[in-house]
Design an enzyme around this catalytic site. Sequence first.
Site, PDB file in Angstrom:
ATOM      1  N   HIS A 102       8.283  44.982  23.222  1.00 59.60           N
ATOM      2  CA  HIS A 102       7.281  43.904  23.125  1.00 59.60           C
ATOM      3  C   HIS A 102       6.409  44.020  24.378  1.00 59.60           C
ATOM      4  O   HIS A 102       6.886  44.460  25.429  1.00 59.60           O
ATOM      5  CB  HIS A 102       8.040  42.579  23.106  1.00 59.60           C
ATOM      6  CG  HIS A 102       7.200  41.359  22.895  1.00 59.60           C
ATOM      7  ND1 HIS A 102       6.440  40.800  23.889  1.00 59.60           N
ATOM      8  CD2 HIS A 102       7.014  40.587  21.806  1.00 59.60           C
ATOM      9  CE1 HIS A 102       5.833  39.725  23.422  1.00 59.60           C
ATOM     10  NE2 HIS A 102       6.158  39.574  22.151  1.00 59.60           N
ATOM     11  N   ASP A 179      15.492  43.219  27.608  1.00 54.08           N
ATOM     12  CA  ASP A 179      14.777  42.111  26.991  1.00 54.08           C
ATOM     13  C   ASP A 179      15.653  41.572  25.866  1.00 54.08           C
ATOM     14  O   ASP A 179      15.801  42.206  24.815  1.00 54.08           O
ATOM     15  CB  ASP A 179      13.436  42.639  26.458  1.00 54.08           C
ATOM     16  CG  ASP A 179      12.682  41.592  25.660  1.00 54.08           C
ATOM     17  OD1 ASP A 179      13.211  40.474  25.491  1.00 54.08           O
ATOM     18  OD2 ASP A 179      11.567  41.898  25.201  1.00 54.08           O
ATOM     19  N   GLN A 182      15.063  38.799  21.371  1.00 59.19           N
ATOM     20  CA  GLN A 182      15.383  38.804  19.930  1.00 59.19           C
ATOM     21  C   GLN A 182      16.880  38.965  19.680  1.00 59.19           C
ATOM     22  O   GLN A 182      17.299  39.221  18.550  1.00 59.19           O
ATOM     23  CB  GLN A 182      14.631  39.952  19.225  1.00 59.19           C
ATOM     24  CG  GLN A 182      13.140  39.783  19.164  1.00 59.19           C
ATOM     25  CD  GLN A 182      12.701  38.639  18.251  1.00 59.19           C
ATOM     26  OE1 GLN A 182      13.473  38.134  17.437  1.00 59.19           O
ATOM     27  NE2 GLN A 182      11.465  38.220  18.391  1.00 59.19           N
ATOM     28  N   LYS A 205      13.669  30.677  21.234  1.00 59.86           N
ATOM     29  CA  LYS A 205      14.104  31.485  20.088  1.00 59.86           C
ATOM     30  C   LYS A 205      15.602  31.306  19.837  1.00 59.86           C
ATOM     31  O   LYS A 205      16.173  31.938  18.960  1.00 59.86           O
ATOM     32  CB  LYS A 205      13.815  32.969  20.340  1.00 59.86           C
ATOM     33  CG  LYS A 205      12.320  33.326  20.377  1.00 59.86           C
ATOM     34  CD  LYS A 205      12.157  34.840  20.406  1.00 59.86           C
ATOM     35  CE  LYS A 205      10.907  35.323  21.084  1.00 59.86           C
ATOM     36  NZ  LYS A 205       9.692  35.139  20.334  1.00 59.86           N
ATOM     37  N   CYS A 344       2.690  41.816  19.046  1.00 63.37           N
ATOM     38  CA  CYS A 344       2.753  42.106  20.487  1.00 63.37           C
ATOM     39  C   CYS A 344       3.536  43.383  20.746  1.00 63.37           C
ATOM     40  O   CYS A 344       4.270  43.481  21.753  1.00 63.37           O
ATOM     41  CB  CYS A 344       3.363  40.941  21.272  1.00 63.37           C
ATOM     42  SG  CYS A 344       2.521  39.397  20.988  1.00 63.37           S
TER      43      CYS A 344
HETATM   44  C1  LIG Z   1      11.340  41.324  21.867  1.00 65.43           C
HETATM   45  C2  LIG Z   1      10.530  40.231  22.485  1.00 65.43           C
HETATM   46  N1  LIG Z   1      10.396  40.181  23.817  1.00 65.43           N
HETATM   47  C3  LIG Z   1       9.699  39.234  24.442  1.00 65.43           C
HETATM   48  C4  LIG Z   1       9.074  38.248  23.725  1.00 65.43           C
HETATM   49  C5  LIG Z   1       8.305  37.209  24.455  1.00 65.43           C
HETATM   50  O1  LIG Z   1       8.971  36.004  24.329  1.00 65.43           O
HETATM   51  P1  LIG Z   1       8.299  34.633  24.769  1.00 65.43           P
HETATM   52  O2  LIG Z   1       7.419  34.237  23.643  1.00 65.43           O
HETATM   53  O3  LIG Z   1       9.458  33.713  24.937  1.00 65.43           O
HETATM   54  O4  LIG Z   1       7.564  34.877  26.009  1.00 65.43           O
HETATM   55  C6  LIG Z   1       9.168  38.234  22.344  1.00 65.43           C
HETATM   56  C7  LIG Z   1       8.476  37.198  21.562  1.00 65.43           C
HETATM   57  O5  LIG Z   1       8.235  37.314  20.400  1.00 65.43           O
HETATM   58  C8  LIG Z   1       9.916  39.248  21.702  1.00 65.43           C
HETATM   59  O6  LIG Z   1      10.029  39.294  20.388  1.00 65.43           O
END
Ligand SMILES: Cc1ncc(COP(=O)(O)O)c(C=O)c1O
Length: 390
Positions: A102, A179, A182, A205, A344
Amino acid sequence: MKEGIVYLDSGATSLKPVRVIRAMLEYYEEYPANVHRGGYPWANRATEEYERVREKVAGLIGARPEEVIFTKNATEALNLASAILEPYVKEGDRILVSVMEHHANFLPWMRLARRKGAEFVLFGITPEGYLDFDDFRKKLTPNTKVVALTMASNVVGTVPPFTEVAKMSRRVGAYVVLDGAQYLGHRKVRVRETGAHLIGFSGHKIFGPMGTGILWGREELLREGNPLLMGGSMIKDVGFNDYDLEDTPQRYEAGTPDVGGVIGLGAAVDFISDVGYDRLEAHERRLTAYLYEALRDLTGVEVYGPPPEDRTSLVAFNLRGLHPHDLAWYLGELGIMVRSGGHCAHPLHKFLKVPNNQSVRASLSIFNTEEDVDRLIDGIVRAKEAFRLD
Ligand SMILES: Cc1ncc(COP(=O)(O)O)c(C=O)c1O
């Protein structure tokens, strides 16, 4: 939720259990004070509840409370991770990032590499969406200082072997940043066992309120780290020309935090504990397999990523002949909420040569049912008829 709505966008943000909303309401109605400041009863209670949530989150992920930093989302957590690692990266070092990240776990590293004159190197995935381990191994050089990897892709759903990647990365002395945005809402995490140094999570999430996120880091690293923000509540003393930062976690939480949000997050952690990761995972695995097979059976639908047993509970796809935004709009008119776009993750869409670099994504959670999936499939069939696709 309104009757008749099928929510298939938990990947963007999960629905919030009533107890989460109630916990926030209780805070705003009964003790709406700031934390770590006053000594009067509301302020004491707010601080106690806020810090109790830190303990709950620490318990959820197998960490110590001092290792849990509240942020406003996973993006902020990962940007903070890059600020903490900045002093360790120098010119000529390598920052190794997977192509399925992402943007939140991609851009902070690209910027850090540019700032420091370090190399920004990508490692790939296979056409099926698995991590390309040979490519990773080749690119993991002795000058690699940071390895950034997702625990679950937000597009192809892949769960890469992050523990193995962390182990190999540490052997060359690299810092490992994962990260978990998800992942934590779907699978149990024991942060230390991953081998990572820092992990970013979204609170929103994992059934928590908007405006909540978490950075976990090893205490050794957090003790000396650079905060992202400077200001109130993160300082032991300030002179006319110098300052002395607080210890972790306070040093990373400058200014007024989202107290109500964090208190809601505590209720979300209780919700997960009550449901249990075993139940959560079993339900989602079953439903993801059902969704994946149903999509694969539809002619004209192309599904991206590995089979359901190797992914978390989301599936990205395209319907040949229809732009993903048009399909998502049409489904929305039928009360079926899915996301469309680049999610993204532009580099990943480009790497996989997905048409228009965009896709539709259906993501599931504990409250979804087979009927929800049937409604989605029926909606796609109706879209094919409406747009006269074969
Ligand atoms: C894999 C991943 N990393 C990071 C993020 C960013 O998360 P946040 O919206 O909490 O900043 C997302 C958001 O969709 C995501 O899917």
